[in-house]
Every structure is written in C-alpha cells, then in structure tokens.
Design a protein around this motif. Structure first.
Motif, short mmCIF file in Angstrom:
data_model
loop_
_atom_site.label_atom_id
_atom_site.label_comp_id
_atom_site.label_asym_id
_atom_site.label_seq_id
_atom_site.Cartn_x
_atom_site.Cartn_y
_atom_site.Cartn_z
N THR A 317 40.04 33.01 46.52
CA THR A 317 40.30 33.59 45.19
C THR A 317 40.85 35.00 45.32
N TYR A 318 40.19 35.83 46.12
CA TYR A 318 40.67 37.20 46.33
C TYR A 318 42.05 37.21 46.99
N PHE A 319 42.24 36.33 47.96
CA PHE A 319 43.54 36.28 48.66
C PHE A 319 44.66 35.85 47.72
N TYR A 320 44.41 34.81 46.93
CA TYR A 320 45.46 34.29 46.06
C TYR A 320 45.81 35.29 44.95
N VAL A 321 44.78 35.92 44.38
CA VAL A 321 45.04 36.91 43.32
C VAL A 321 45.80 38.10 43.88
N SER A 322 45.49 38.51 45.11
CA SER A 322 46.14 39.68 45.69
C SER A 322 47.62 39.45 45.96
N ILE A 323 48.03 38.21 46.22
CA ILE A 323 49.44 37.96 46.53
C ILE A 323 50.23 37.50 45.32
N LEU A 358 41.73 44.65 38.13
CA LEU A 358 41.86 43.29 38.66
C LEU A 358 40.74 42.97 39.63
N SER A 359 40.35 43.93 40.46
CA SER A 359 39.25 43.68 41.40
C SER A 359 37.93 43.48 40.68
N LEU A 361 37.64 42.14 37.76
CA LEU A 361 37.70 40.82 37.13
C LEU A 361 37.63 39.68 38.14
N THR A 362 38.17 39.92 39.34
CA THR A 362 38.21 38.86 40.35
C THR A 362 36.82 38.50 40.84
N ALA A 363 35.91 39.48 40.91
CA ALA A 363 34.55 39.21 41.39
C ALA A 363 33.83 38.17 40.54
N PRO A 364 33.71 38.35 39.21
CA PRO A 364 33.06 37.28 38.42
C PRO A 364 33.88 36.00 38.38
N GLY A 365 35.23 36.12 38.46
CA GLY A 365 36.04 34.90 38.48
C GLY A 365 35.81 34.07 39.73
N ALA A 366 35.68 34.75 40.89
CA ALA A 366 35.43 34.03 42.14
C ALA A 366 34.04 33.39 42.13
#
Length: 427
Positions: A317-323, A358-359, A361-366
């Motif tokens: 999730t973190y990798f895909y959102v970052s790219i 974004l970071s 938001l990504t934590a609860p999303g992951a």
C-alpha cells in the motif's frame, strides 16, 4: 441506485450502451463455464469440490471459478490487470515510459500493456497446464484432469487459454469504449458476483442459522466498506485572479480529494499473487522444507501466514501510493496555474504538506486493507465446520471489489443520465 438505473433505461442511447454491456458480460460468463479441449470435466468438478480453503478459495473468487476448472477463459482478467499494474509502475520508474506518459502517448502504453498481457497469459497458462498434467494443480485429486497428456494436446490447451485471455482483453476494451463503466473492472465484478449464489445456497442448506449470521455480518461489512471507500481528505486549493489584456481570468477555489484508501484493491491483488508462489513451489522444495511451507505459508489459518499477509499488504500500500501520487508534481502543477494551498507557501512547502497529509492517510488505509483481507481468514479460524468454511462468501477482497466497482459504475451512469437530461434543469 434503482432510480438511476430506471432513468438510464429511459434514455435510448444510454439504454443501448447498458444492453451492450450486459450482453458482453453474459458472453464473458459463457466463456468461463465453457471447458477447454482435452479437459476431463467430471474429474475437474469432483476435484474442485474437494480442494477448498486457503488460496484455492481466493483463486476461485478472483477467477469466477474458471481457473481451477480449466475453462476457455480460465485466466480471466488477472493477466491484463497484472500487466496494467506493472506498466503503471514502469511508467514512473522507466524514463522512456515516463516521457510517453507525460507527453500524452497513452496509446503506446496501452499497446505495450497488451503485449505484456499476452506474455503473462502464456506464462500463466503454461504453469497451470503443467501443474494439471503433473497432478499438482488440485492436491488430493487422484484422477487425471486431462484426457490426453501428449505434447500436442497440452499445446492446444495452452493456446486456447491464451486466446481466451486475448478475447477477454478485447471484451473489456469494448465495454470501456462503447459500453458503460470500466470494462476490466466490470469483468472482475462479474467474476466475484458469479460465485455468490452457489455459496449462499449451499450455506442455507447446510446451516440456516449460519446463513442468517453471515448475511447480517455481510450487510454491516458492506456498509463499513462503503463508508471508508467514500471517505476522503479534501485539501483546499485557491487560485488567484490573473489580468490578461483587459480580461480577468482565474480565481475561485477547489480541492484535491485524497482518499483514505488511495491504493484501492491493488495491494491485495499483489499480495495474493505473491503468496500463491509458495503453493506452486512447495512440491519442488522437498519433503521437509516443502511440508513446512505447505503448513505455514499456504494455510490461511496459520498465524504466520496471517502476519505475512497483513505486512505485505501494508508494505505494498505504501509503495503503490508513493509511486502513483507524486506530491512534487502536483505542487508544481498547482503553482504553474497560479494556485496555492491556504496557509502553505507554493512550491516545495506545498509538496511537503501534501506528502505529510498523504502519509497520515495511508496509515489507516493500509491497516483498513489488512483488516479487510483478514476477515475471511479469521472467519475460517472461528468457524470450525469445514463446510461452513468452504462457503463463507463475504471475504474482504470480494466485498471491496463489489463495492468499489459498483459505486464507480453507478456514478458514471448517473453522470451520463444528468448529461443527457440537462435541459430539465433549465426549465
């Protein structure tokens, strides 16, 4: 939703698009139940019924029950979706593809995606047929799945599956161009929904109480997924007025919608594909190592498997959102058009602010994706009845696919209905 569909069928051209889409979806399902040449249908049906649980249910779900049955459309949409994800990653990491994306040459990237889809289809079909020929596709199956295991028969079977993948790719693009909604997403939605009636009917016959409990929990799960999928953080953007000649341009305000689940279903698909590799490699690792792999990394009820599953989903999730979301590029575009985030300076401070949001938001999303993917595994561990485990339909992946694709398709239909009935708003 029903009002939107009724309104869509009242518009002649939109009704044609809907009927065209439904016709292609029916053709897709026909290809998924049509057996490939040389396959023993009776043996496959018996072996599929005995091979349940773990990754087999996931493979059945993502292929609509077609892959393990060796049908014409056995590979379904997975090669195209995998190729699309890989090309999306390469378009960020490979300079030539990144230049094509920025210059707007989407047709070339689409053509490369098609070539990669065919290559992945050949690889997947060869692997599946080789496992079926060796009797390792469905463990515990004593009967041979193929009538003829000669090289010519196996080659015809592989070519049939690859040709079926090309037809599926063509159907998906036809739906996108001439129908309603995203073609590949609707095909995946059809695969997932297709297995629900059999699961629910079998559950009702086996245990009415379990049927009611699962149905109630499924309703709450769908409501929770809808709530999270619609949740977003709106970053406000203000545009300054510009004087060009004697006219004033620009001005106004808008926002950047950052979803809580910015990655969608992609991390779950990545993780599922990656965790299927131990299942394929276990028979080739020997009795001791292969047995440990089979007990721990292929069983959904093992704690190690659950931990690896969740960790991989969070990492992907973190990798895909970052790219896929570049804060620097977004900040540059905002500054180029005279915009700014209130309270934040344009340029690098805006990029840092977007990256920070974004970071967060990504934590609860992951974690949401990880918890959603654990729903069927935890249910399998709680429900001790093997028959109930085999027919648990409300897996996190299936609900996420159904809700995501359903919401997106309804929004597109509603937008087209409003576009064609815009005159009514002026009266």
């Amino acid at each position: 939703m029903l009002t939107v569909l009724i309104g869509a069928f009242r518009v002649p051209d939109l009704r044609k698009k809907l009927l065209f889409t439904l016709g292609l979806l029916a053709l897709f399902r026909l290809g998924q139940v049509l057996p490939s040449p040389g396959v023993d249908v009776v043996a496959v049906r018996e072996c599929v019924g005995s091979a349940r649980g773990g990754l087999f249910d996931m493979v059945q779900l993502l292929s609509g029950g077609a892959m393990l049955r060796l049908s014409v459309f056995a590979l379904g949409v997975m090669p195209y979706i995998t190729a699309s994800i890989v090309m999306q990653l390469f378009s960020v990491m490979v300079p030539k593809l990144e230049a094509l994306r920025k210059e707007g040459h989407q047709a070339k990237i689409t053509q490369y995606t098609r070539y990669l889809t065919v290559g992945l289809a050949v690889l997947n079909a060869t692997t599946i047929v080789a496992l079926a020929r060796a009797g390792q596709l469905l463990p515990g199956c004593a009967r041979p799945l193929l009538h003829d295991q000669s090289l010519l028969a196996v080659t015809v079977l592989v070519l049939t599956m690859v040709a079926g993948t090309c037809v599926v790719m063509w159907i998906g693009e036809l739906i996108t161009d001439r129908g309603v909604g995203n073609g590949m997403s609707l095909l995946m939605f059809t695969q997932v929904v297709a297995v629900f009636p059999s699961y629910m009917s079998t559950m009702l016959l086996m245990s009415p109480f379990a049927f009611v409990m699962i149905l109630v929990s499924g309703v709450f799960l769908v409501a929770a997924v809808v709530f999270v999928e619609q949740a977003q953080r709106r970053v406000p953007v203000q545009y300054a007025r510009r004087l060009v000649g004697r006219r004033m341009y620009g001005g106004g305000s808008t926002y950047i919608p950052l979803k809580v689940n910015q990655a969608g279903i992609v991390p779950v698909i990545f993780t599922t594909s990656l965790l299927y590799l131990p299942t394929l490699a276990a028979p080739m690792l020997g009795e001791e190592v292969g047995g440990w792999v089979s007990r721990t990394l292929t069983s959904g009820s093992d704690p190690l498997y659950m931990a690896v599953y969740v960790l991989l989903i969070v990492a992907f999730t973190y990798f895909y959102v970052s790219i896929t979301f570049n804060p620097v590029e977004v900040a540059d575009n905002i500054r180029r058009y005279g915009g700014f985030v209130p309270g934040v300076r344009p340029g690098r401070p805006t990029a840092e602010y977007l990256a920070h949001v974004l970071s967060r938001l990504t934590a609860p999303g992951a974690l949401y994706l990880g918890a959603l993917a654990l729903v069927p595994l935890v249910a399998f561990a709680i429900l001790k009845d093997p028959g109930t485990q085999q027919n648990f339909p409300f897996g996190g992946t299936s609900v996420l696919i159904m809700v995501g694709v359903g919401l997106d398709t309804v929004k597109q239909i509603e937008a087209q209905v409003q576009q064609r009935t815009y005159e009514g708003f002026l009266r």
